[in-house]
Write a protein that holds these residues in place. Structure first.
Motif, PDB file in Angstrom:
ATOM      1  N   PRO A 174       0.835  -1.206   0.000  1.00 42.53           N
ATOM      2  CA  PRO A 174       0.000   0.000   0.000  1.00 42.53           C
ATOM      3  C   PRO A 174       0.866   1.251   0.000  1.00 42.53           C
ATOM      4  CG  PRO A 174      -0.015  -1.017   2.160  1.00 42.53           C
ATOM      5  CD  PRO A 174       0.735  -1.945   1.251  1.00 42.53           C
ATOM      6  N   GLY A 175       0.524   2.204  -0.830  1.00 40.06           N
ATOM      7  CA  GLY A 175       1.329   3.413  -0.961  1.00 40.06           C
ATOM      8  C   GLY A 175       0.740   4.596  -0.240  1.00 40.06           C
ATOM      9  N   LYS A 176       0.166   4.390   0.920  1.00 39.12           N
ATOM     10  CA  LYS A 176      -0.469   5.506   1.622  1.00 39.12           C
ATOM     11  C   LYS A 176       0.567   6.506   2.139  1.00 39.12           C
ATOM     12  CE  LYS A 176      -4.411   2.744   2.953  1.00 39.12           C
ATOM     13  NZ  LYS A 176      -5.085   2.043   4.021  1.00 39.12           N
ATOM     14  N   ASP A 177       1.780   6.038   2.502  1.00 36.15           N
ATOM     15  CA  ASP A 177       2.807   6.954   2.987  1.00 36.15           C
ATOM     16  C   ASP A 177       3.283   7.906   1.904  1.00 36.15           C
ATOM     17  OD1 ASP A 177       2.858   6.297   5.593  1.00 36.15           O
ATOM     18  OD2 ASP A 177       4.605   4.977   5.488  1.00 36.15           O
ATOM     19  N   ALA A 178       3.151   7.511   0.653  1.00 33.30           N
ATOM     20  CA  ALA A 178       3.605   8.377  -0.429  1.00 33.30           C
ATOM     21  C   ALA A 178       2.715   9.603  -0.565  1.00 33.30           C
ATOM     22  CB  ALA A 178       3.628   7.600  -1.734  1.00 33.30           C
ATOM     23  N   LEU A 179       1.488   9.544  -0.042  1.00 33.38           N
ATOM     24  CA  LEU A 179       0.575  10.674  -0.156  1.00 33.38           C
ATOM     25  C   LEU A 179       0.739  11.673   0.979  1.00 33.38           C
ATOM     26  CD1 LEU A 179      -2.645   8.757  -1.202  1.00 33.38           C
ATOM     27  CD2 LEU A 179      -1.014   9.919  -2.671  1.00 33.38           C
ATOM     28  N   VAL A 180       1.472  11.298   2.029  1.00 31.78           N
ATOM     29  CA  VAL A 180       1.641  12.171   3.184  1.00 31.78           C
ATOM     30  C   VAL A 180       2.789  13.131   2.905  1.00 31.78           C
ATOM     31  CG1 VAL A 180       2.201  12.256   5.632  1.00 31.78           C
ATOM     32  CG2 VAL A 180       0.774  10.414   4.752  1.00 31.78           C
ATOM     33  N   ILE A 181       2.541  14.423   3.051  1.00 31.60           N
ATOM     34  CA  ILE A 181       3.581  15.440   2.845  1.00 31.60           C
ATOM     35  C   ILE A 181       3.990  15.951   4.215  1.00 31.60           C
ATOM     36  CG2 ILE A 181       4.127  17.664   1.825  1.00 31.60           C
ATOM     37  CD1 ILE A 181       1.996  17.051  -0.284  1.00 31.60           C
ATOM     38  N   ASP A 182       5.255  15.731   4.544  1.00 34.29           N
ATOM     39  CA  ASP A 182       5.769  16.145   5.851  1.00 34.29           C
ATOM     40  C   ASP A 182       6.401  17.527   5.756  1.00 34.29           C
ATOM     41  OD1 ASP A 182       5.085  13.715   6.949  1.00 34.29           O
ATOM     42  OD2 ASP A 182       7.041  12.824   6.550  1.00 34.29           O
ATOM     43  N   THR A 183       6.396  18.190   6.899  1.00 36.30           N
ATOM     44  CA  THR A 183       7.223  19.380   7.019  1.00 36.30           C
ATOM     45  C   THR A 183       8.665  18.902   7.208  1.00 36.30           C
ATOM     46  OG1 THR A 183       6.958  19.453   9.413  1.00 36.30           O
ATOM     47  CG2 THR A 183       5.326  20.639   8.097  1.00 36.30           C
ATOM     48  N   PRO A 184       9.643  19.751   7.002  1.00 32.52           N
ATOM     49  CA  PRO A 184      11.031  19.304   7.193  1.00 32.52           C
ATOM     50  C   PRO A 184      11.311  18.771   8.600  1.00 32.52           C
ATOM     51  CG  PRO A 184      10.992  21.348   5.975  1.00 32.52           C
ATOM     52  CD  PRO A 184       9.574  21.077   6.406  1.00 32.52           C
ATOM     53  N   GLU A 185      10.654  19.338   9.605  1.00 33.38           N
ATOM     54  CA  GLU A 185      10.865  18.863  10.973  1.00 33.38           C
ATOM     55  C   GLU A 185      10.314  17.451  11.152  1.00 33.38           C
ATOM     56  OE1 GLU A 185       9.384  21.820  10.292  1.00 33.38           O
ATOM     57  OE2 GLU A 185      11.072  23.150  10.765  1.00 33.38           O
ATOM     58  N   GLU A 186       9.119  17.199  10.603  1.00 30.82           N
ATOM     59  CA  GLU A 186       8.546  15.855  10.697  1.00 30.82           C
ATOM     60  C   GLU A 186       9.368  14.842   9.924  1.00 30.82           C
ATOM     61  OE1 GLU A 186       3.798  16.930  11.148  1.00 30.82           O
ATOM     62  OE2 GLU A 186       4.658  16.534   9.189  1.00 30.82           O
ATOM     63  N   ALA A 187       9.931  15.244   8.825  1.00 31.26           N
ATOM     64  CA  ALA A 187      10.748  14.335   8.039  1.00 31.26           C
ATOM     65  C   ALA A 187      12.013  13.950   8.796  1.00 31.26           C
ATOM     66  CB  ALA A 187      11.109  14.965   6.707  1.00 31.26           C
ATOM     67  N   LEU A 188      12.580  14.870   9.552  1.00 35.38           N
ATOM     68  CA  LEU A 188      13.782  14.537  10.334  1.00 35.38           C
ATOM     69  C   LEU A 188      13.457  13.611  11.494  1.00 35.38           C
ATOM     70  CD1 LEU A 188      15.609  17.995  10.441  1.00 35.38           C
ATOM     71  CD2 LEU A 188      16.298  15.940   9.194  1.00 35.38           C
ATOM     72  N   GLU A 189      12.247  13.727  12.060  1.00 35.26           N
ATOM     73  CA  GLU A 189      11.882  12.899  13.207  1.00 35.26           C
ATOM     74  C   GLU A 189      11.398  11.511  12.788  1.00 35.26           C
ATOM     75  OE1 GLU A 189       8.894  15.129  15.169  1.00 35.26           O
ATOM     76  OE2 GLU A 189      10.270  16.695  15.831  1.00 35.26           O
ATOM     77  N   ARG A 190      11.016  11.341  11.554  1.00 32.17           N
ATOM     78  CA  ARG A 190      10.456  10.061  11.108  1.00 32.17           C
ATOM     79  C   ARG A 190      11.532   8.996  11.051  1.00 32.17           C
ATOM     80  NH1 ARG A 190       6.665   8.805   6.026  1.00 32.17           N
ATOM     81  NH2 ARG A 190       5.378  10.298   7.120  1.00 32.17           N
ATOM     82  N   LYS A 191      11.184   7.820  11.558  1.00 33.94           N
ATOM     83  CA  LYS A 191      12.097   6.689  11.473  1.00 33.94           C
ATOM     84  C   LYS A 191      11.876   5.983  10.137  1.00 33.94           C
ATOM     85  CE  LYS A 191      12.258   5.840  16.404  1.00 33.94           C
ATOM     86  NZ  LYS A 191      11.985   4.893  17.492  1.00 33.94           N
ATOM     87  N   ILE A 192      12.967   5.591   9.542  1.00 31.32           N
ATOM     88  CA  ILE A 192      12.883   4.919   8.236  1.00 31.32           C
ATOM     89  C   ILE A 192      12.771   3.417   8.441  1.00 31.32           C
ATOM     90  CG2 ILE A 192      14.073   4.480   6.066  1.00 31.32           C
ATOM     91  CD1 ILE A 192      15.338   7.224   6.354  1.00 31.32           C
TER      92      ILE A 192
END
Length: 51
Positions: free
Chosen positions: A33-51
């Motif tokens: 499922p590609g639901k994460d591809a539709l989520v647009i993060d702010t730069p701060e959220e992108a840094l906090e997200r675990k890969i």
């Protein structure tokens, strides 16, 4: 071979190809499922997200 027979064979091949593509798309979209591809993060959220 008549033109009608060649047309029927061509339509049968196209039907098989499109059916296989639909089944492949169906199972791949259910398993990946590609639901994460539709989520647009702010730069701060992108840094906090675990890969």
């Amino acid at each position: 071979m008549s033109y009608l027979m060649m047309l029927l064979i061509t339509l049968a091949f196209l039907f098989v190809i499109f059916t296989f593509a639909f089944v492949l798309h169906h199972f791949l979209s259910r398993s990946l499922p590609g639901k994460d591809a539709l989520v647009i993060d702010t730069p701060e959220e992108a840094l906090e997200r675990k890969i």
